[in-house]
Design a protein around this motif. Structure first.
Motif, PDB file in Angstrom:
ATOM      1  N   ALA A   8      40.761  32.452  31.883  1.00 18.20           N
ATOM      2  CA  ALA A   8      40.154  31.397  31.049  1.00 18.20           C
ATOM      3  C   ALA A   8      38.654  31.616  30.922  1.00 18.20           C
ATOM      4  CB  ALA A   8      40.460  30.014  31.621  1.00 18.20           C
ATOM      5  N   ASN A  32      40.364  30.778  39.229  1.00 19.68           N
ATOM      6  CA  ASN A  32      39.260  29.933  39.697  1.00 19.68           C
ATOM      7  C   ASN A  32      39.149  28.740  38.746  1.00 19.68           C
ATOM      8  OD1 ASN A  32      38.473  31.500  41.966  1.00 19.68           O
ATOM      9  ND2 ASN A  32      37.716  33.029  40.539  1.00 19.68           N
ATOM     10  N   THR A  38      32.783  36.507  34.291  1.00 14.03           N
ATOM     11  CA  THR A  38      31.571  37.081  33.682  1.00 14.03           C
ATOM     12  C   THR A  38      31.010  36.172  32.596  1.00 14.03           C
ATOM     13  OG1 THR A  38      32.513  39.240  34.139  1.00 14.03           O
ATOM     14  CG2 THR A  38      30.654  39.209  32.651  1.00 14.03           C
ATOM     15  N   THR A  41      27.980  34.595  33.668  1.00 15.73           N
ATOM     16  CA  THR A  41      26.911  35.465  34.192  1.00 15.73           C
ATOM     17  C   THR A  41      26.597  36.491  33.114  1.00 15.73           C
ATOM     18  OG1 THR A  41      28.104  35.277  36.268  1.00 15.73           O
ATOM     19  CG2 THR A  41      26.220  36.734  36.255  1.00 15.73           C
ATOM     20  N   LEU A 166      45.017  29.072  40.202  1.00 17.39           N
ATOM     21  CA  LEU A 166      46.276  29.782  40.475  1.00 17.39           C
ATOM     22  C   LEU A 166      46.147  31.242  40.063  1.00 17.39           C
ATOM     23  CD1 LEU A 166      48.967  27.252  39.250  1.00 17.39           C
ATOM     24  CD2 LEU A 166      48.715  28.116  41.588  1.00 17.39           C
ATOM     25  N   ALA A 196      43.551  38.646  29.568  1.00 23.20           N
ATOM     26  CA  ALA A 196      42.138  38.431  29.208  1.00 23.20           C
ATOM     27  C   ALA A 196      41.376  38.262  30.516  1.00 23.20           C
ATOM     28  CB  ALA A 196      41.998  37.203  28.312  1.00 23.20           C
ATOM     29  N   ALA A 197      41.659  39.178  31.445  1.00 20.29           N
ATOM     30  CA  ALA A 197      41.163  39.047  32.817  1.00 20.29           C
ATOM     31  C   ALA A 197      39.811  39.722  33.020  1.00 20.29           C
ATOM     32  CB  ALA A 197      42.190  39.626  33.786  1.00 20.29           C
ATOM     33  N   ILE A 204      45.638  43.597  36.560  1.00 20.46           N
ATOM     34  CA  ILE A 204      46.773  43.150  35.738  1.00 20.46           C
ATOM     35  C   ILE A 204      47.582  44.366  35.269  1.00 20.46           C
ATOM     36  CG2 ILE A 204      47.450  41.828  33.684  1.00 20.46           C
ATOM     37  CD1 ILE A 204      46.053  40.169  35.965  1.00 20.46           C
ATOM     38  N   GLY A 335      31.565  40.661  25.208  1.00 19.89           N
ATOM     39  CA  GLY A 335      32.618  39.661  25.019  1.00 19.89           C
ATOM     40  C   GLY A 335      32.109  38.324  24.497  1.00 19.89           C
ATOM     41  N   GLN A 384      22.162  46.156  26.642  1.00 27.05           N
ATOM     42  CA  GLN A 384      22.592  44.988  27.408  1.00 27.05           C
ATOM     43  C   GLN A 384      23.111  45.387  28.766  1.00 27.05           C
ATOM     44  OE1 GLN A 384      25.409  43.101  24.866  1.00 27.05           O
ATOM     45  NE2 GLN A 384      23.861  42.627  23.372  1.00 27.05           N
TER      46      GLN A 384
HETATM   47  C1  LIG Z   1      24.432  41.329  32.990  1.00 24.30           C
HETATM   48  C2  LIG Z   1      25.335  41.075  31.790  1.00 24.30           C
HETATM   49  C3  LIG Z   1      24.772  40.889  30.539  1.00 24.30           C
HETATM   50  C4  LIG Z   1      25.603  40.672  29.430  1.00 24.30           C
HETATM   51  N1  LIG Z   1      25.026  40.456  28.222  1.00 24.30           N
HETATM   52  C5  LIG Z   1      25.796  40.242  27.146  1.00 24.30           C
HETATM   53  C6  LIG Z   1      25.200  39.980  25.901  1.00 24.30           C
HETATM   54  O1  LIG Z   1      23.974  39.917  25.795  1.00 24.30           O
HETATM   55  N2  LIG Z   1      26.023  39.777  24.817  1.00 24.30           N
HETATM   56  C7  LIG Z   1      27.389  39.831  24.922  1.00 24.30           C
HETATM   57  O2  LIG Z   1      28.085  39.666  23.921  1.00 24.30           O
HETATM   58  N3  LIG Z   1      27.980  40.065  26.126  1.00 24.30           N
HETATM   59  C8  LIG Z   1      27.221  40.275  27.220  1.00 24.30           C
HETATM   60  N4  LIG Z   1      27.796  40.495  28.432  1.00 24.30           N
HETATM   61  C9  LIG Z   1      29.254  40.634  28.511  1.00 24.30           C
HETATM   62  C10 LIG Z   1      30.003  39.312  28.421  1.00 24.30           C
HETATM   63  O3  LIG Z   1      29.408  38.344  29.259  1.00 24.30           O
HETATM   64  C11 LIG Z   1      31.458  39.555  28.838  1.00 24.30           C
HETATM   65  O4  LIG Z   1      31.988  40.601  28.038  1.00 24.30           O
HETATM   66  C12 LIG Z   1      32.334  38.322  28.626  1.00 24.30           C
HETATM   67  O5  LIG Z   1      31.801  37.215  29.305  1.00 24.30           O
HETATM   68  C13 LIG Z   1      33.742  38.612  29.119  1.00 24.30           C
HETATM   69  O6  LIG Z   1      34.516  37.433  28.953  1.00 24.30           O
HETATM   70  P1  LIG Z   1      36.032  37.448  29.376  1.00 24.30           P
HETATM   71  O7  LIG Z   1      36.591  36.141  28.961  1.00 24.30           O
HETATM   72  O8  LIG Z   1      36.667  38.689  28.874  1.00 24.30           O
HETATM   73  O9  LIG Z   1      36.005  37.640  30.965  1.00 24.30           O
HETATM   74  P2  LIG Z   1      35.697  36.581  32.148  1.00 24.30           P
HETATM   75  O10 LIG Z   1      34.729  35.544  31.714  1.00 24.30           O
HETATM   76  O11 LIG Z   1      35.354  37.383  33.348  1.00 24.30           O
HETATM   77  O12 LIG Z   1      37.101  35.858  32.329  1.00 24.30           O
HETATM   78  C14 LIG Z   1      38.193  36.487  32.976  1.00 24.30           C
HETATM   79  C15 LIG Z   1      38.888  35.431  33.825  1.00 24.30           C
HETATM   80  O13 LIG Z   1      40.125  35.953  34.308  1.00 24.30           O
HETATM   81  C16 LIG Z   1      40.385  35.359  35.557  1.00 24.30           C
HETATM   82  N5  LIG Z   1      41.371  36.176  36.262  1.00 24.30           N
HETATM   83  C17 LIG Z   1      41.267  37.493  36.572  1.00 24.30           C
HETATM   84  N6  LIG Z   1      42.389  37.916  37.191  1.00 24.30           N
HETATM   85  C18 LIG Z   1      43.216  36.855  37.275  1.00 24.30           C
HETATM   86  C19 LIG Z   1      44.531  36.648  37.834  1.00 24.30           C
HETATM   87  N7  LIG Z   1      45.225  37.646  38.441  1.00 24.30           N
HETATM   88  N8  LIG Z   1      45.087  35.422  37.758  1.00 24.30           N
HETATM   89  C20 LIG Z   1      44.426  34.392  37.151  1.00 24.30           C
HETATM   90  N9  LIG Z   1      43.167  34.525  36.620  1.00 24.30           N
HETATM   91  C21 LIG Z   1      42.586  35.733  36.676  1.00 24.30           C
HETATM   92  C22 LIG Z   1      39.013  35.356  36.228  1.00 24.30           C
HETATM   93  O14 LIG Z   1      38.933  34.404  37.262  1.00 24.30           O
HETATM   94  C23 LIG Z   1      38.075  35.038  35.052  1.00 24.30           C
HETATM   95  O15 LIG Z   1      37.729  33.661  34.977  1.00 24.30           O
HETATM   96  C24 LIG Z   1      27.012  40.653  29.571  1.00 24.30           C
HETATM   97  C25 LIG Z   1      27.576  40.794  30.843  1.00 24.30           C
HETATM   98  C26 LIG Z   1      26.751  40.997  31.941  1.00 24.30           C
HETATM   99  C27 LIG Z   1      27.369  41.120  33.310  1.00 24.30           C
END
Ligand SMILES: Cc1cc2nc3c(=O)[nH]c(=O)nc-3n(C[C@H](O)[C@H](O)[C@H](O)COP(=O)(O)OP(=O)(O)OC[C@H]3O[C@@H](n4cnc5c(N)ncnc54)[C@H](O)[C@@H]3O)c2cc1C
Length: 384
Positions: A8, A32, A38, A41, A166, A196-197, A204, A335, A384
């Motif tokens: 999520a 969580n 990420t 952060t 969970l 979407a982990a 996964i 992302g 970035q």
């Molecule tokens: C320093 C830094 C700077 C960045 N700057 C930029 C920027 O300027 N512009 C930009 O576009 N992007 C930037 N990014 C990248 C961007 O933040 C990420 O690509 C994006 O937040 C990813 O989102 P997500 O939903 O894919 O992953 P996440 O937000 O990590 O979500 C994945 C979720 O899956 C859950 N999960 C994992 N495994 C399981 C499991 N087995 N069971 C249940 N839940 C699970 C986790 O708990 C997590 O909450 C930056 C990243 C960093 C670290």
């Protein structure tokens, strides 16, 4: 159609909303809390500025447009523009070349004078040796947690079920779909499972017997890690993004600033995060005072080491796993920029459409030992 989404963050939630709008019965599993990965952060700069190759630029440009379409008056996205300054020869040359290339592609990029830069960013301190300044007017600051809040509200309106706290522990193929087994023993039958982990995507793929597609953190300063620091509220008038030779800076909400200094990331180590009075925190403050006026009282109040979700070639992974077609993989750096586009595009593909923008990003190109161009860690202003 029943779809289970693992994760999520902004990507999983955006896909969930779009699938539910198309009539799917959607359950999101998050180990969580929503947005705790990420997505919370992140520098969260919405742009297609330094994105190569062409197909990755096109993807990010479409991401910017999709953001603007859904944002409307939403408080999570502000089209603030971005001002980039170059001083040394290497950066100046790279900025000139990049600006010309972006202009050719119709991306707003304009050389501006020092006085125009001061109009856009009144507190900007421009070094004497800076003779190249470029404004990128279409770029935006995203506020990820308000964005997550918006997606959660939309998900609730569309009847998405979100189970937090969970872990997904097992995946078992069943007919054309799969069973998703949670840590409390719950079994969810799905026609499609969307991973979407984020940076945990290899966990996964391992559950499904699919080859890994992501880089894992191996050592301080590698491509997956970077510092992000946040200041106390300051009386400076910064409203947009500034990229300067030694510091990237943006508003963080509530008068605070978020700082990034990519050359300092060589020591970034998520297993050993310095505190807010460390040498590295002091270095961020010193650099800030060289970039913006009205920062004399600045302190670092938060210092984080962010961990990027980084596919093995630094781009995106979007599509069904070759050996387990019921498992749709979505993992990407950038992302925040891409989440709205991934939401509508992935939902469309699960309903049988084909999104041409995703064609270069299928998981099969990274599977197993296929050789890929290993991305370098971002070390220069504008990355970035
Ligand atoms: C320093 C830094 C700077 C960045 N700057 C930029 C920027 O300027 N512009 C930009 O576009 N992007 C930037 N990014 C990248 C961007 O933040 C990420 O690509 C994006 O937040 C990813 O989102 P997500 O939903 O894919 O992953 P996440 O937000 O990590 O979500 C994945 C979720 O899956 C859950 N999960 C994992 N495994 C399981 C499991 N087995 N069971 C249940 N839940 C699970 C986790 O708990 C997590 O909450 C930056 C990243 C960093 C670290």
């Amino acid at each position: 159609m029943k779809v289970v989404i693992i994760g999520a963050g902004v990507v999983g939630l955006s896909i969930a909303v779009n699938l539910a709008r198309r009539g799917a019965e959607v359950t999101v599993i998050e180990r969580n809390s929503a947005g705790s990965g990420t997505s919370s952060t992140s520098y969260a700069w919405v742009n297609a500025n330094n994105k190569e190759p062409q197909s990755y630029f096109d993807l990010n440009l479409a991401g910017m447009r999709a953001h603007a379409e859904i944002a409307g008056s939403g408080a999570w996205l502000q089209q603030t523009g971005h001002v980039e300054l170059a001083t040394d020869d290497a950066h100046r040359f790279e900025l000139e070349e990049r600006t010309a290339r972006l202009q050719q592609m119709g991306y707003p990029a304009e050389h501006i004078s020092a006085s125009r830069a001061r109009e856009l960013v009144p507190d900007l301190l421009i070094p004497d040796d800076c003779d190249s300044i470029v404004s990128f007017a279409s770029e935006s600051c995203c506020y990820p947690l308000p964005f997550v809040g918006h997606l959660l509200r939309e998900a609730a309106l569309e009847g998405v079920t979100i189970l937090t706290g969970l872990n997904v522990e097992r995946l078992e193929a069943r007919g054309h779909g799969a069973n998703v087994i949670l840590e409390d023993g719950t079994v969810l039958a799905a026609n499609h499972v969307v991973s979407a982990a984020g940076r945990w995507t290899n966990q996964i793929t391992a559950l499904a017997g699919v080859p890994p597609v992501m880089f894992e953190f191996t050592e301080p300063g590698d491509v997956t890690v970077g510092y992000l620091t946040i200041t106390n509220p300051l009386p400076t008038s910064l409203t947009g993004l500034v990229t300067s030779p030694r510091l990237n800076v943006r508003p963080a909400g509530g008068g605070r600033l978020m700082l990034q200094a990519l050359d300092l990331d060589v020591s970034a180590d998520p297993t050993c995060v310095p505190d807010t009075s460390s040498v590295i925190a002091t270095e961020f403050i010193d650099r800030l005072r060289g970039v913006l006026q009205n920062t004399a009282e600045a302190e670092i109040v938060e210092l984080q080491v962010g961990q990027r979700a980084m596919p093995r070639d630094g781009l995106s992974v979007i599509g069904p796993a070759e050996s387990a077609p019921w498992l749709y993989l979505v993992a990407t750096h950038s992302g925040i920029t891409l989440a709205p586009l991934l939401g509508s595009g992935v939902a469309g593909e699960i309903f049988g459409d084909s999104e041409p923008l995703f064609a270069d990003f299928r998981p099969s190109r990274l599977a197993g030992d296929k050789v890929v161009n290993v991305p370098e860690a971002p070390r220069h202003p504008g990355e970035q």
